[in-house]
Design an enzyme around this catalytic site. Structure first.
Site, mmCIF file in Angstrom:
data_model
loop_
_atom_site.group_PDB
_atom_site.id
_atom_site.type_symbol
_atom_site.label_atom_id
_atom_site.label_comp_id
_atom_site.label_asym_id
_atom_site.label_seq_id
_atom_site.Cartn_x
_atom_site.Cartn_y
_atom_site.Cartn_z
ATOM 1 C CG PHE A 77 -1.723 1.269 1.333
ATOM 2 C CD1 PHE A 77 -2.931 1.393 0.638
ATOM 3 C CD2 PHE A 77 -1.282 2.352 2.090
ATOM 4 C CE1 PHE A 77 -3.668 2.570 0.700
ATOM 5 C CE2 PHE A 77 -2.021 3.536 2.156
ATOM 6 C CZ PHE A 77 -3.218 3.633 1.455
ATOM 7 C CB ALA B 38 -1.339 7.016 1.159
ATOM 8 C CG ASN C 218 -2.262 13.315 0.263
ATOM 9 O OD1 ASN C 218 -2.982 12.691 -0.500
ATOM 10 N ND2 ASN C 218 -2.181 13.026 1.554
ATOM 11 C CG HIS D 126 -1.240 31.581 11.068
ATOM 12 N ND1 HIS D 126 -2.559 31.822 11.339
ATOM 13 C CD2 HIS D 126 -0.673 32.799 10.877
ATOM 14 C CE1 HIS D 126 -2.792 33.120 11.310
ATOM 15 N NE2 HIS D 126 -1.648 33.754 11.036
ATOM 16 C CG ASP E 129 1.147 36.592 12.313
ATOM 17 O OD1 ASP E 129 0.759 35.698 11.546
ATOM 18 O OD2 ASP E 129 0.459 37.584 12.601
ATOM 19 C CG HIS F 187 2.866 38.863 9.113
ATOM 20 N ND1 HIS F 187 2.556 38.837 7.769
ATOM 21 C CD2 HIS F 187 1.668 38.725 9.761
ATOM 22 C CE1 HIS F 187 1.257 38.689 7.621
ATOM 23 N NE2 HIS F 187 0.686 38.636 8.806
ATOM 24 C CG HIS G 190 0.012 41.957 13.576
ATOM 25 N ND1 HIS G 190 -1.345 41.984 13.756
ATOM 26 C CD2 HIS G 190 0.311 40.675 13.240
ATOM 27 C CE1 HIS G 190 -1.841 40.779 13.532
ATOM 28 N NE2 HIS G 190 -0.862 39.963 13.217
HETATM 29 ZN ZN LIG Z 1 -0.925 35.800 10.712
#
Ligand SMILES: [Zn+2]
Length: 268
Positions: A71, A73, A75, A86, A88, A92, A217
């Site tokens: 087998f 698999a 991707n 996620h 930063d 950024h 930020h």
């Molecule tokens: Zn972000």
């Protein structure tokens, strides 16, 4: 030190023998410690910023028996850096600051405190973490030491992944009507003063929905402090005592990236 090595080797050997159902993870951790996953799975429901030109894509290359009789698999994946759970990286929002692969591990693996603003956010979807929250937190729970990961809990995690509930608006391509909690400029400055390792939040952005200048930020990233966004399961964390491991894909030159973030909880 030597003893730890031996235990580590024992665990690695055991993992190989036993398969995933019976991994003796506790051997790596203090007796009674627990691991909590603070990461949303990446799939077709993963939320990205309304103006993002694409979202998470997983394309199947192979899945089935090969001519050789085994087998196989595999991707390919394609994803914007900023969406789902996620990182930063400082670049950024701050020119010349650190990119994803440059972040020292000390900023990504550190003890955490959880500052809860969910009571404010319940009555105001645009609620902001203020310096007064930090002062009140420290009065009750002790000083936020340099090198701490500060997680801001608004309670927004319960709304994931409902785009309208979580972002406040679901108009495609339009980021002008968003509503969710974030961090104020003054609180960001107070976090810089405390020399925190990183900042995390259970919303789509450390700046609240209506923000146009993304000032939290700007302030944090100018100080080379990274952020973790869309952090999951924050309600499972104690106010103090968790160790966070926030390990993004190590993208050279990245402005962020998909993040696997977990907590080690101390014995109850
Ligand atoms: Zn972000």
């Amino acid at each position: 030190m030597k003893k730890h090595w031996v235990i580590g080797l024992w665990v690695l050997t055991s993992l190989g023998c036993m398969g995933r159902a019976t991994v003796p993870s506790s051997r790596l951790l203090p007796e009674g410690a627990r691991l909590v996953d603070l990461t949303y799975s990446f799939d077709e429901k993963t939320l990205y910023w309304p103006t993002s030109p694409s979202s998470f894509e997983l394309k199947q290359l192979s899945h089935g028996m090969t001519a050789a009789g085994f087998f196989y698999a595999s991707n390919t994946l394609c994803s914007p850096e900023h969406g789902g759970t996620h990182l930063d990286a400082p670049i950024h929002f701050a020119e010349g600051k650190m990119t994803t692969e440059q972040l020292p591990l000390e900023r990504l693996i550190a003890p955490a405190v959880v500052v809860d603003i969910s009571a404010d956010a319940a009555g105001n979807p645009d609620a902001l973490l203020q310096p007064s929250h930090l002062v009140a937190f420290e009065k009750e729970h002790g000083r936020i030491e340099p090198g701490t990961i500060v997680l801001v809990r608004s309670g927004w995690g319960a709304r994931w992944p409902d785009r309208k509930q979580y972002l406040g608006d679901d108009t495609p391509g339009d980021a002008s009507k968003l509503h969710f909690p974030g961090i104020s400029r003054e609180a960001a400055e107070a976090l810089v003063e405390r020399r925190v390792a990183a900042v995390g939040i259970d919303t789509a952005s450390i700046d609240h929905g209506p923000s146009k200048d993304f000032i939290a930020h700007q302030v944090l990233m100018k100080a080379d402090i990274p952020a973790f966004e869309n952090v999951a399961a924050m309600e499972q964390l104690p106010t103090r005592g968790a160790l966070i491991l926030a390990l993004p894909m190590k993208i050279r030159g990245g402005s962020g990236g998909p993040l696997r973030i977990v907590a080690v909880l101390p014995p109850a």
